[in-house]
Design a protein around this motif. Structure first.
Motif, PDB file in Angstrom:
ATOM      1  N   HIS A   7      74.527  61.943  93.338  1.00  0.00           N
ATOM      2  CA  HIS A   7      73.446  61.359  94.042  1.00  0.00           C
ATOM      3  C   HIS A   7      73.603  61.932  95.744  1.00  0.00           C
ATOM      4  CE1 HIS A   7      72.247  58.287  91.186  1.00  0.00           C
ATOM      5  NE2 HIS A   7      73.370  58.679  90.707  1.00  0.00           N
ATOM      6  N   ILE A   8      72.587  62.675  96.025  1.00  0.00           N
ATOM      7  CA  ILE A   8      72.433  63.026  97.336  1.00  0.00           C
ATOM      8  C   ILE A   8      71.843  61.883  98.426  1.00  0.00           C
ATOM      9  CG2 ILE A   8      71.711  64.870  99.194  1.00  0.00           C
ATOM     10  CD1 ILE A   8      73.344  66.115  96.954  1.00  0.00           C
ATOM     11  N   LEU A   9      72.811  61.599  99.179  1.00  0.00           N
ATOM     12  CA  LEU A   9      72.121  60.662 100.096  1.00  0.00           C
ATOM     13  C   LEU A   9      71.714  61.229 101.259  1.00  0.00           C
ATOM     14  CD1 LEU A   9      74.730  57.472  99.618  1.00  0.00           C
ATOM     15  CD2 LEU A   9      72.757  57.754  98.492  1.00  0.00           C
ATOM     16  N   CYS A  11      71.511  65.115 103.315  1.00  0.00           N
ATOM     17  CA  CYS A  11      72.116  66.440 103.404  1.00  0.00           C
ATOM     18  C   CYS A  11      71.643  67.364 104.764  1.00  0.00           C
ATOM     19  CB  CYS A  11      71.394  67.400 102.165  1.00  0.00           C
ATOM     20  SG  CYS A  11      69.716  67.163 102.091  1.00  0.00           S
ATOM     21  N   GLY A  12      71.628  66.656 105.626  1.00  0.00           N
ATOM     22  CA  GLY A  12      71.231  67.336 107.034  1.00  0.00           C
ATOM     23  C   GLY A  12      72.313  67.899 107.713  1.00  0.00           C
ATOM     24  N   SER A  13      72.483  68.344 108.627  1.00  0.00           N
ATOM     25  CA  SER A  13      73.509  68.991 109.524  1.00  0.00           C
ATOM     26  C   SER A  13      73.854  68.067 110.669  1.00  0.00           C
ATOM     27  CB  SER A  13      73.686  70.292 109.769  1.00  0.00           C
ATOM     28  OG  SER A  13      72.666  70.480 110.641  1.00  0.00           O
ATOM     29  N   ALA A  14      74.520  68.570 111.687  1.00  0.00           N
ATOM     30  CA  ALA A  14      74.669  67.764 112.924  1.00  0.00           C
ATOM     31  C   ALA A  14      73.661  67.107 113.618  1.00  0.00           C
ATOM     32  CB  ALA A  14      75.609  68.601 113.896  1.00  0.00           C
ATOM     33  N   LEU A  15      72.678  67.751 114.011  1.00  0.00           N
ATOM     34  CA  LEU A  15      71.804  67.316 114.819  1.00  0.00           C
ATOM     35  C   LEU A  15      70.688  66.436 113.793  1.00  0.00           C
ATOM     36  CD1 LEU A  15      70.451  69.991 117.486  1.00  0.00           C
ATOM     37  CD2 LEU A  15      71.263  67.850 117.747  1.00  0.00           C
ATOM     38  N   PRO A  16      70.282  65.309 114.211  1.00  0.00           N
ATOM     39  CA  PRO A  16      69.633  64.560 113.125  1.00  0.00           C
ATOM     40  C   PRO A  16      67.989  64.867 113.429  1.00  0.00           C
ATOM     41  CG  PRO A  16      69.974  63.183 115.108  1.00  0.00           C
ATOM     42  CD  PRO A  16      70.883  64.573 115.441  1.00  0.00           C
ATOM     43  N   THR A  17      67.516  64.990 112.159  1.00  0.00           N
ATOM     44  CA  THR A  17      66.011  65.266 112.227  1.00  0.00           C
ATOM     45  C   THR A  17      65.205  63.977 111.534  1.00  0.00           C
ATOM     46  OG1 THR A  17      66.117  66.101 110.007  1.00  0.00           O
ATOM     47  CG2 THR A  17      66.618  67.690 111.845  1.00  0.00           C
ATOM     48  N   MET A  18      63.948  64.211 111.365  1.00  0.00           N
ATOM     49  CA  MET A  18      63.178  63.049 110.583  1.00  0.00           C
ATOM     50  C   MET A  18      63.188  63.597 109.423  1.00  0.00           C
ATOM     51  SD  MET A  18      60.611  61.781 113.249  1.00  0.00           S
ATOM     52  CE  MET A  18      60.336  63.518 113.800  1.00  0.00           C
ATOM     53  N   ARG A  19      63.752  64.806 108.797  1.00  0.00           N
ATOM     54  CA  ARG A  19      63.375  65.332 107.635  1.00  0.00           C
ATOM     55  C   ARG A  19      64.824  64.962 106.467  1.00  0.00           C
ATOM     56  NH1 ARG A  19      63.380  70.466 106.877  1.00  0.00           N
ATOM     57  NH2 ARG A  19      62.129  70.082 105.146  1.00  0.00           N
ATOM     58  N   HIS A  20      65.764  65.081 107.435  1.00  0.00           N
ATOM     59  CA  HIS A  20      67.200  64.854 106.500  1.00  0.00           C
ATOM     60  C   HIS A  20      68.275  63.848 107.168  1.00  0.00           C
ATOM     61  CE1 HIS A  20      66.509  68.159 103.695  1.00  0.00           C
ATOM     62  NE2 HIS A  20      66.106  68.909 104.740  1.00  0.00           N
ATOM     63  N   GLN A  21      68.530  63.270 106.386  1.00  0.00           N
ATOM     64  CA  GLN A  21      69.839  62.261 106.934  1.00  0.00           C
ATOM     65  C   GLN A  21      71.012  63.046 107.036  1.00  0.00           C
ATOM     66  OE1 GLN A  21      69.475  58.810 107.032  1.00  0.00           O
ATOM     67  NE2 GLN A  21      67.106  59.121 106.812  1.00  0.00           N
ATOM     68  N   ALA A  22      72.190  62.490 107.642  1.00  0.00           N
ATOM     69  CA  ALA A  22      73.332  63.111 107.844  1.00  0.00           C
ATOM     70  C   ALA A  22      74.059  62.975 106.643  1.00  0.00           C
ATOM     71  CB  ALA A  22      74.139  62.278 108.910  1.00  0.00           C
ATOM     72  N   THR A  23      75.218  63.838 106.409  1.00  0.00           N
ATOM     73  CA  THR A  23      75.753  64.048 105.081  1.00  0.00           C
ATOM     74  C   THR A  23      76.219  62.787 104.561  1.00  0.00           C
ATOM     75  OG1 THR A  23      76.154  66.339 105.617  1.00  0.00           O
ATOM     76  CG2 THR A  23      77.510  65.560 104.001  1.00  0.00           C
ATOM     77  N   SER A  24      76.000  62.280 103.171  1.00  0.00           N
ATOM     78  CA  SER A  24      76.732  61.610 102.223  1.00  0.00           C
ATOM     79  C   SER A  24      76.230  61.837 100.782  1.00  0.00           C
ATOM     80  CB  SER A  24      76.481  60.157 102.805  1.00  0.00           C
ATOM     81  OG  SER A  24      77.387  59.423 102.070  1.00  0.00           O
ATOM     82  N   GLN A  25      77.212  61.796  99.929  1.00  0.00           N
ATOM     83  CA  GLN A  25      76.715  62.107  98.573  1.00  0.00           C
ATOM     84  C   GLN A  25      77.619  60.703  97.835  1.00  0.00           C
ATOM     85  OE1 GLN A  25      78.045  65.598  97.259  1.00  0.00           O
ATOM     86  NE2 GLN A  25      76.690  66.726  98.488  1.00  0.00           N
ATOM     87  N   ILE A  26      77.136  60.400  96.814  1.00  0.00           N
ATOM     88  CA  ILE A  26      77.732  59.453  95.722  1.00  0.00           C
ATOM     89  C   ILE A  26      78.047  60.205  94.350  1.00  0.00           C
ATOM     90  CG2 ILE A  26      77.658  57.455  94.245  1.00  0.00           C
ATOM     91  CD1 ILE A  26      78.102  56.739  97.101  1.00  0.00           C
ATOM     92  N   VAL A  27      79.366  60.385  93.863  1.00  0.00           N
ATOM     93  CA  VAL A  27      79.521  60.792  92.468  1.00  0.00           C
ATOM     94  C   VAL A  27      79.554  59.396  91.753  1.00  0.00           C
ATOM     95  CG1 VAL A  27      81.172  62.128  91.248  1.00  0.00           C
ATOM     96  CG2 VAL A  27      80.695  62.766  93.574  1.00  0.00           C
ATOM     97  N   ALA A 296      69.449  70.835  97.793  1.00  0.00           N
ATOM     98  CA  ALA A 296      69.854  69.426  97.872  1.00  0.00           C
ATOM     99  C   ALA A 296      68.588  68.920  98.692  1.00  0.00           C
ATOM    100  CB  ALA A 296      70.960  69.080  98.871  1.00  0.00           C
ATOM    101  N   GLN A 297      68.129  67.354  98.298  1.00  0.00           N
ATOM    102  CA  GLN A 297      67.556  66.710  99.102  1.00  0.00           C
ATOM    103  C   GLN A 297      67.602  65.397  98.834  1.00  0.00           C
ATOM    104  OE1 GLN A 297      63.942  68.064  96.802  1.00  0.00           O
ATOM    105  NE2 GLN A 297      63.630  65.835  96.647  1.00  0.00           N
ATOM    106  N   GLU A 298      67.204  64.498  99.996  1.00  0.00           N
ATOM    107  CA  GLU A 298      67.755  62.989  99.941  1.00  0.00           C
ATOM    108  C   GLU A 298      66.989  62.355  98.769  1.00  0.00           C
ATOM    109  OE1 GLU A 298      67.288  64.555 102.698  1.00  0.00           O
ATOM    110  OE2 GLU A 298      68.859  64.276 103.852  1.00  0.00           O
TER     111      GLU A 298
END
Lengths: 304, 304
Positions: A7-9, A11-27, A296-298
């Motif tokens: 599960h992709i929670l 998949c953005g990178s360092a600078l936050p955007t309104m399109r992507h969350q910061a990195t996290s995943q669940i296996v 990847a996408q949230e």
């Protein structure tokens, strides 16, 4: 097949955007949840995923950049408010421990559960988690600070019993496990029934490799070879390769080259730079080298 | 009138939900931005508001519960990546300093700007910020840990010049400021022109009072009396008053009672408990006591 889902929670990178969350995943392996990285906002994304908080006992942190770990204290604090009792295990570079412990001591006084730290050396390939059904290995990567990926490796399972044959030969219950493990059966009349008549082969063990953040780093190829799914960061498009090199990130093409050379089955790319309004170009560039690529996408869920 | 706006970035309470963000607000006074509280996810909400990051130089933290300050390190880190150069001032209970400084030292190495801490005692009413146009006072509150609200008080402005009268009497430029300050004008022929002919009264100074988190605490009433806008927490409905008392929060009715007794102009309630699926009941209960109540919600903007 037993459950093995990604599960992709975020998949953005360092600078936050309104399109992507910061990195996290669940296996999710057989309803045991393993978290990889925990950027700011992860706890809300976890809630959104509708996965059960209580199933999450192990968190693996790839490296100590904020976009991969600033969500930890919020998650830990919320688990405390929810009166969790099970230990929570955090696997990370040792430097995280004192920083996080100071916060826990201040913000989570009288917490109902324990946080147990498992420091590891990101520069060494090692098994850092192991249970009956899976193991987790570090994958040393190449980034601006000590960083590693994680290889989730399912263990081989026993063959499946053929119920019809067991009934036909009237095989006693106490023999069943031995047959699953590969023994033949000898009937009362002395006839040997070969194991392959009695069983069907088990599902081949699956592997998931998570590689972020990293420059193009072919040294990982033998370790991740043949993985069922590879997550590889693709922060930049090819045209920004100089920027990728400077910041020790990868381009989409480089991620795909790793997937191709490691002969993995599928590639999912993520850790997208905030500079791109959409990721079509990244996908296109990756698929030119490795067609079985997805973005990847949230809230994306991938079954292995 | 000069700009004096409140932006709600988040109005949830401790447990995160998919409906509300953790607490944070921006007060925009003449394009100077002042942040109140900074829960996890605030930096993304700030981006969503389209307010300019560079206009934010002062952050006020009401108390050190995680839902009011876990977003600070992410915000500070992002400002560093954006190569901010202006000092960032943080006003809080002194206990925040060492915790946050340890994180900044580790996660924000070589940062391009300084974070300057201004510790205050939340138990005392005091002016903690003061410039040409506004002051900010602490409002001691009653919560499980030392907590205060903040009173943003506009300073009186000079009267407005009546351009037509200035032209008519040919008042020299060097006299203008003295007339704004209230002086009469004496013409060459010795005639006294009263100030009130030359000016119109300035806009009355406005005040915004932020009160969260707190139990029902009438002691604040004299300090916030007559405020143009009061934000008061209303974590619970009346039926959950026992829970409110235990956790030292307020019900909607109690918030409205404070607004009523303090004769404020408008009340906005927030810090909603995760247990309610919507806030209609809270609004209804508050409006029964104080009709000029509105519900906070993310991205709501209120002009004072």
């Amino acid at each position: 097949m037993e459950k093995f889902e990604l599960h992709i929670l975020g998949c953005g990178s360092a600078l936050p955007t309104m399109r992507h969350q910061a990195t996290s995943q669940i296996v999710n392996i057989r309803e045991k949840l393993f978290m990889i990285d925990c950027g700011e906002g992860t706890q809300v994304q976890l809630r959104r995923s509708r996965l059960k908080f209580s199933r999450l006992n192990h968190i693996f942190i790839s490296h100590l950049h904020g976009d991969h770990c600033f969500g930890l204290i919020g998650l830990i604090s919320t688990f405390g408010m929810l009166e969790r009792t099970a230990d929570l295990h955090i696997y990370s570079h040792p430097d995280l421990i004192s920083l996080l412990q100071a916060q826990i001591a201040f913000f989570c006084k009288g917490m109902s559960y324990k946080v147990i730290f498992h420091p590891f050396n990101p520069k060494e390939q090692a098994v850092i988690y192991d249970d009956r059904s899976i193991s987790v290995e570090t994958i040393p990567l190449c980034h601006r600070m000590p960083t590693c990926g994680f290889l989730f490796r399912e263990k081989p399972t026993l063959n499946h019993i053929r119920r019809d044959m067991i009934d036909f030969y009237r095989i006693p219950l106490w023999m069943i496990n031995r047959i699953k493990e590969g023994e033949d059966f000898i009937t009362d009349s002395g006839e040997t029934i070969p194991n392959k008549w009695l069983t069907t082969p088990s599902d081949p063990p699956r592997t998931y490799a998570y590689c972020s953040d990293t420059a193009y780093y072919p040294r990982i190829i033998p370790q991740i070879h043949g993985a069922d799914l590879l997550f590889h960061e693709a922060t930049f498009v090819n045209a920004d390769e100089t920027r990728a090199r400077q910041t020790q990130h990868s381009t989409a093409r480089q991620a795909a080259q790793i997937a191709h050379d490691a002969e993995v089955k599928r590639l999912v790319i993520g850790h997208f730079s905030a500079r791109y309004d959409d990721e079509k170009q990244l996908l296109k560039e990756a698929q030119e080298v490795f067609p079985a690529t997805l973005l990847a996408q949230e809230n994306l869920q991938i079954n292995l």
